[in-house]
Design an enzyme around this catalytic site. Structure first.
Site, PDB file in Angstrom:
ATOM      1  N   SER A  39      -2.073  10.552 -15.281  1.00 23.50           N
ATOM      2  CA  SER A  39      -0.620  10.783 -15.311  1.00 23.50           C
ATOM      3  C   SER A  39       0.052  10.403 -13.991  1.00 23.50           C
ATOM      4  O   SER A  39      -0.596  10.260 -12.962  1.00 23.50           O
ATOM      5  CB  SER A  39      -0.328  12.245 -15.629  1.00 23.50           C
ATOM      6  OG  SER A  39      -0.662  13.068 -14.536  1.00 23.50           O
ATOM      7  N   THR A  45       2.698  11.438 -11.078  1.00 25.21           N
ATOM      8  CA  THR A  45       3.528  12.412 -10.370  1.00 25.21           C
ATOM      9  C   THR A  45       3.611  11.935  -8.919  1.00 25.21           C
ATOM     10  O   THR A  45       2.698  11.299  -8.423  1.00 25.21           O
ATOM     11  CB  THR A  45       2.985  13.853 -10.526  1.00 25.21           C
ATOM     12  OG1 THR A  45       3.819  14.735  -9.797  1.00 25.21           O
ATOM     13  CG2 THR A  45       1.565  14.008 -10.053  1.00 25.21           C
ATOM     14  N   ARG A  46       4.725  12.204  -8.262  1.00 19.63           N
ATOM     15  CA  ARG A  46       4.992  11.546  -6.986  1.00 19.63           C
ATOM     16  C   ARG A  46       4.150  12.098  -5.833  1.00 19.63           C
ATOM     17  O   ARG A  46       3.619  13.215  -5.916  1.00 19.63           O
ATOM     18  CB  ARG A  46       6.479  11.658  -6.648  1.00 19.63           C
ATOM     19  CG  ARG A  46       6.876  13.029  -6.152  1.00 19.63           C
ATOM     20  CD  ARG A  46       8.386  13.133  -6.075  1.00 19.63           C
ATOM     21  NE  ARG A  46       8.803  14.298  -5.330  1.00 19.63           N
ATOM     22  CZ  ARG A  46      10.048  14.788  -5.365  1.00 19.63           C
ATOM     23  NH1 ARG A  46      10.974  14.219  -6.120  1.00 19.63           N
ATOM     24  NH2 ARG A  46      10.363  15.838  -4.645  1.00 19.63           N
ATOM     25  N   GLN A  82       2.860  20.553 -16.409  1.00 23.15           N
ATOM     26  CA  GLN A  82       2.242  19.239 -16.577  1.00 23.15           C
ATOM     27  C   GLN A  82       0.738  19.420 -16.736  1.00 23.15           C
ATOM     28  O   GLN A  82       0.171  20.428 -16.292  1.00 23.15           O
ATOM     29  CB  GLN A  82       2.513  18.356 -15.348  1.00 23.15           C
ATOM     30  CG  GLN A  82       3.979  18.093 -15.055  1.00 23.15           C
ATOM     31  CD  GLN A  82       4.573  17.041 -15.962  1.00 23.15           C
ATOM     32  OE1 GLN A  82       4.212  16.950 -17.127  1.00 23.15           O
ATOM     33  NE2 GLN A  82       5.495  16.264 -15.450  1.00 23.15           N
ATOM     34  N   GLU A  99      -5.733  10.344 -22.035  1.00 24.22           N
ATOM     35  CA  GLU A  99      -4.834   9.196 -22.091  1.00 24.22           C
ATOM     36  C   GLU A  99      -5.615   7.900 -22.220  1.00 24.22           C
ATOM     37  O   GLU A  99      -5.203   6.962 -22.902  1.00 24.22           O
ATOM     38  CB  GLU A  99      -3.951   9.133 -20.832  1.00 24.22           C
ATOM     39  CG  GLU A  99      -2.754  10.079 -20.820  1.00 24.22           C
ATOM     40  CD  GLU A  99      -3.107  11.505 -20.430  1.00 24.22           C
ATOM     41  OE1 GLU A  99      -4.270  11.742 -20.044  1.00 24.22           O
ATOM     42  OE2 GLU A  99      -2.233  12.388 -20.534  1.00 24.22           O
ATOM     43  N   GLU A 110      16.202  11.363  -7.282  1.00 19.98           N
ATOM     44  CA  GLU A 110      15.406  11.528  -8.499  1.00 19.98           C
ATOM     45  C   GLU A 110      15.902  10.669  -9.651  1.00 19.98           C
ATOM     46  O   GLU A 110      16.934  10.014  -9.560  1.00 19.98           O
ATOM     47  CB  GLU A 110      15.481  12.991  -8.944  1.00 19.98           C
ATOM     48  CG  GLU A 110      15.107  13.966  -7.867  1.00 19.98           C
ATOM     49  CD  GLU A 110      13.817  14.677  -8.163  1.00 19.98           C
ATOM     50  OE1 GLU A 110      13.095  14.248  -9.081  1.00 19.98           O
ATOM     51  OE2 GLU A 110      13.534  15.660  -7.469  1.00 19.98           O
ATOM     52  N   LYS A 113       5.960  19.636 -26.573  1.00 17.60           N
ATOM     53  CA  LYS A 113       5.599  19.367 -25.173  1.00 17.60           C
ATOM     54  C   LYS A 113       6.706  18.590 -24.439  1.00 17.60           C
ATOM     55  O   LYS A 113       7.131  19.019 -23.373  1.00 17.60           O
ATOM     56  CB  LYS A 113       4.249  18.642 -25.100  1.00 17.60           C
ATOM     57  CG  LYS A 113       3.815  18.365 -23.656  1.00 17.60           C
ATOM     58  CD  LYS A 113       2.441  17.709 -23.564  1.00 17.60           C
ATOM     59  CE  LYS A 113       2.200  17.249 -22.127  1.00 17.60           C
ATOM     60  NZ  LYS A 113       1.018  16.432 -21.959  1.00 17.60           N
TER      61      LYS A 113
HETATM   62  C1  LIG Z   1       8.119   6.543 -12.447  1.00 17.54           C
HETATM   63  C2  LIG Z   1       7.771   7.926 -12.904  1.00 17.54           C
HETATM   64  C3  LIG Z   1       7.763   8.967 -11.990  1.00 17.54           C
HETATM   65  C4  LIG Z   1       7.441  10.257 -12.396  1.00 17.54           C
HETATM   66  N1  LIG Z   1       7.420  11.245 -11.459  1.00 17.54           N
HETATM   67  C5  LIG Z   1       7.034  12.494 -11.813  1.00 17.54           C
HETATM   68  C6  LIG Z   1       6.926  13.518 -10.824  1.00 17.54           C
HETATM   69  O1  LIG Z   1       7.132  13.291  -9.640  1.00 17.54           O
HETATM   70  N2  LIG Z   1       6.558  14.772 -11.223  1.00 17.54           N
HETATM   71  C7  LIG Z   1       6.287  15.040 -12.541  1.00 17.54           C
HETATM   72  O2  LIG Z   1       5.955  16.173 -12.850  1.00 17.54           O
HETATM   73  N3  LIG Z   1       6.400  14.093 -13.504  1.00 17.54           N
HETATM   74  C8  LIG Z   1       6.758  12.830 -13.167  1.00 17.54           C
HETATM   75  N4  LIG Z   1       6.863  11.857 -14.125  1.00 17.54           N
HETATM   76  C9  LIG Z   1       6.718  12.233 -15.549  1.00 17.54           C
HETATM   77  C10 LIG Z   1       5.280  12.429 -15.962  1.00 17.54           C
HETATM   78  O3  LIG Z   1       4.520  11.298 -15.622  1.00 17.54           O
HETATM   79  C11 LIG Z   1       5.192  12.654 -17.469  1.00 17.54           C
HETATM   80  O4  LIG Z   1       5.843  13.859 -17.797  1.00 17.54           O
HETATM   81  C12 LIG Z   1       3.754  12.686 -17.988  1.00 17.54           C
HETATM   82  O5  LIG Z   1       3.791  12.978 -19.371  1.00 17.54           O
HETATM   83  C13 LIG Z   1       2.911  13.722 -17.303  1.00 17.54           C
HETATM   84  O6  LIG Z   1       1.581  13.584 -17.731  1.00 17.54           O
HETATM   85  P1  LIG Z   1       0.871  14.688 -18.645  1.00 17.54           P
HETATM   86  O7  LIG Z   1       1.549  14.605 -19.993  1.00 17.54           O
HETATM   87  O8  LIG Z   1      -0.532  14.245 -18.675  1.00 17.54           O
HETATM   88  O9  LIG Z   1       1.110  15.992 -17.966  1.00 17.54           O
HETATM   89  C14 LIG Z   1       7.154  10.528 -13.756  1.00 17.54           C
HETATM   90  C15 LIG Z   1       7.141   9.492 -14.668  1.00 17.54           C
HETATM   91  C16 LIG Z   1       7.434   8.191 -14.259  1.00 17.54           C
HETATM   92  C17 LIG Z   1       7.386   7.077 -15.259  1.00 17.54           C
HETATM   93 MN   LIG Z   2      -2.019  14.397 -20.254  1.00 20.68          MN
END
Ligand SMILES: Cc1cc2nc3c(=O)[nH]c(=O)nc-3n(C[C@H](O)[C@H](O)[C@H](O)COP(=O)(O)O)c2cc1C
Ligand SMILES: [Mn+2]
EC number: 4.1.1.102
Length: 507
Positions: free
Chosen positions: A173, A175-176, A193, A235, A286, A395
């Protein structure tokens, strides 16, 4: 023997090559300063839907090659008829694919069996390796993305891999992550998450959580890294189903996480479990296009123990902010596809869902299948309420505050259509349905900074039904569209199209 070239969806270098071949990428050899200049260029690129910039000459680039930078990897394109080409290419579709084609492709893959990744002994990501105290993240040319950001974010478009202690669930996944010091990053881990759920399991054992942060993964992988698929699903298997091929992975140097073998750069390490081990992070402009300067938070530390990378590596970045950047083109679209899937699994007659980029991931437009809707013998209030509970209770629902329900004559990917439907058919007070029982992500500006609700947690969401009552019952509708496509016989439309240049217009 027929040689099959690797598809762009499966290989980041091939993706770059195809963008260049199609004149949708520009190689910038001029020296560019990572201190704001680089990001300012990328911002202007998003806002003008310009070619993706590949910065080859980043000021203070290291002698070992770290790193080149690709900006706007999944920005929109100005090539006529190919506005969505970087999204399409990331999913193995032709550059001319429409929004409908894109959502359909993702949804079809959801119905296929997962194709798990396969282990390979080595790969390009192992060409260079540095360990321990050789690592100095502060010496890398990490771009400062916005003037008011609280630090330099190296991680905006890479993919974190973590796994449960029993290794049965491996999560990929986005996240920043911000540079904290020589040997660590700092970034938010949101408990809702999947990375948050898995991190909690490691905390309960009082162990640090191993992670790998991978840049330049297969484009299909980064798309799915931003998609809220159910917990306990890997994934990687879904990515295989999307491309029709397993992702090739190779073992990390310092833990047993498997990373894509063709990745550009991988940082390996552990997330520190101790509550004392937190550092200041943010703010960062953001996905909603705003920043509240000075608002930093304490976040977990990601200690880096090894870096592996390939020759002349490329760091893909997202400079978050006003649309359309990767939060909108990746997260927004992948959420829309998942919402469609959730609606269909719940038996709702929804045939298309889209997240208009300009809504900054806050409007989800759901289009009904009217024939199936009529059979249900329902009405605006009952159907909108049911749809709201299905989506808001799911979700992705936590991120989604506003759903617009539209009829079949409205294309959810066409903002002009959506605004027309809302303004002409959504009756104030009658077609708007508020939901109090579901929470919202606090990042939404009016959730964090708006009028506080009377009861804690009473954060409203809304379904706006942009349909007239007759659309729920009548086989043929009582109105026609006052437009070129709606108000003239088809043969006359064709004749006008044919003679368009004869009249003196250009195509
Ligand atoms: C460019 C981009 C940046 C993102 N940044 C974050 C972030 O900083 N924190 C976060 O919680 N989700 C962020 N997301 C969203 C998560 O990637 C998304 O919710 C994803 O489904 C999380 O994975 P999970 O479903 O396995 O928890 C971002 C998505 C993208 C495309
Ligand atoms: Mn996931």
């Amino acid at each position: 023997m027929c040689y099959q070239r690797p598809l762009a969806a499966e290989n980041f270098r091939q993706f770059i090559k195809e963008l260049e071949d199609e004149h949708d990428l520009i190689k910038i050899t001029e020296e560019v300063d990572p201190h704001l200049e680089l990001a300012a260029i990328v911002r202007k690129v998003y806002e003008n839907e310009e070619k993706a910039p590949l910065f080859e000459n980043v000021k203070r680039r290291m002698s070992n090659g770290l790193f080149r930078v690709l900006g706007a990897p999944v920005g929109l394109s100005r090539i006529p008829g190919q506005r969505l080409c970087r999204i399409a290419k990331s999913l193995g579709l032709a550059s001319s694919a429409t929004g409908q084609d894109i959502i359909h492709k993702i949804n079809e893959a959801k119905k296929c069996d997962p194709i798990p990744p396969i282990d390979v002994p080595s790969g390009p990501v192992k060409e260079y390796k540095i360990f321990g105290d050789e690592i100095d993240l502060t010496s890398l040319p990490v771009p400062l993305l916005h003037a008011d950001d609280g630090g330099k974010f190296i991680q905006t478009f890479g993919m974190y891999i973590v796994q449960t202690p029993d290794k049965r669930w491996v999560n990929w996944s986005i996240t920043r992550g911000m540079v904290n010091d020589k040997r660590s990053l700092v970034g938010p881990i949101i408990p809702k998450q999947d990375i948050g759920v898995i991190s909690q399991m490691w905390k309960e054992r009082n162990e640090d959580m191993p992670f790998a942060l991978c840049f330049g993964v297969p484009p299909a992988a980064i798309m799915v890294g931003g998609m809220p698929i159910p917990k306990w699903t890997n994934e990687a298997g879904f990515i295989g189903a999307l491309t029709g091929k397993p992702v090739e992975v190779v073992k990390c140097e310092t833990n047993d996480i498997r990373v894509p073998a063709h990745a550009e750069i991988v940082l390996e390490g552990v997330v520190l479990t101790s509550e004392d081990a937190k550092a200041t992070e943010g703010p960062m402009a953001e996905y909603h296009g705003m920043i509240f300067p000075g608002q930093s938070k304490k976040c977990p530390i990601f200690k880096v123990n090894a870096i592996t990378f390939r020759e002349n590596p490329v760091l893909p970045i997202c400079v978050a902010g006003r649309a359309a950047e990767e939060n909108h083109t990746v997260w927004g679209i992948m959420q829309a596809a998942e919402v469609l899937n959730i609606c269909q699994n719940a038996g709702l007659p929804i045939q298309m869902v889209w997240c208009p980029f300009e809504s900054h991931c806050l409007w989800f437009v759901a289009q009904v299948d009217r024939q199936k809707l009529r059979v249900m013998n329902t009405n605006i209030a009952d159907f909108s309420t049911r749809l709201g509970h299905v989506v808001f209770g799911s979700k992705p629902g936590w991120y989604i505050p506003k759903i617009l329900l539209v009829g079949e004559d409205v294309d959810p990917t066409n903002l002009r259509d959506v605004i027309w439907a809302e303004s002409t058919r959504c009756q104030p007070g009658k077609n708007e349905f508020l939901f109090d029982e579901y929470g919202n992500i606090p990042l939404i500006p009016y959730v964090g900074y708006g009028i506080k609700p009377e009861h804690k947690g009473n954060h409203q969401k809304v379904v706006r039904c942009c349909m007239l009552p007759c659309e729920f019952f009548d086989e043929s509708l009582p109105w026609k569209e006052g437009s070129f496509r709606g108000s003239y016989p088809i043969d006359l439309q064709e004749e006008v199209n044919r003679k368009w240049e004869t009249y003196g217009f250009s195509h």
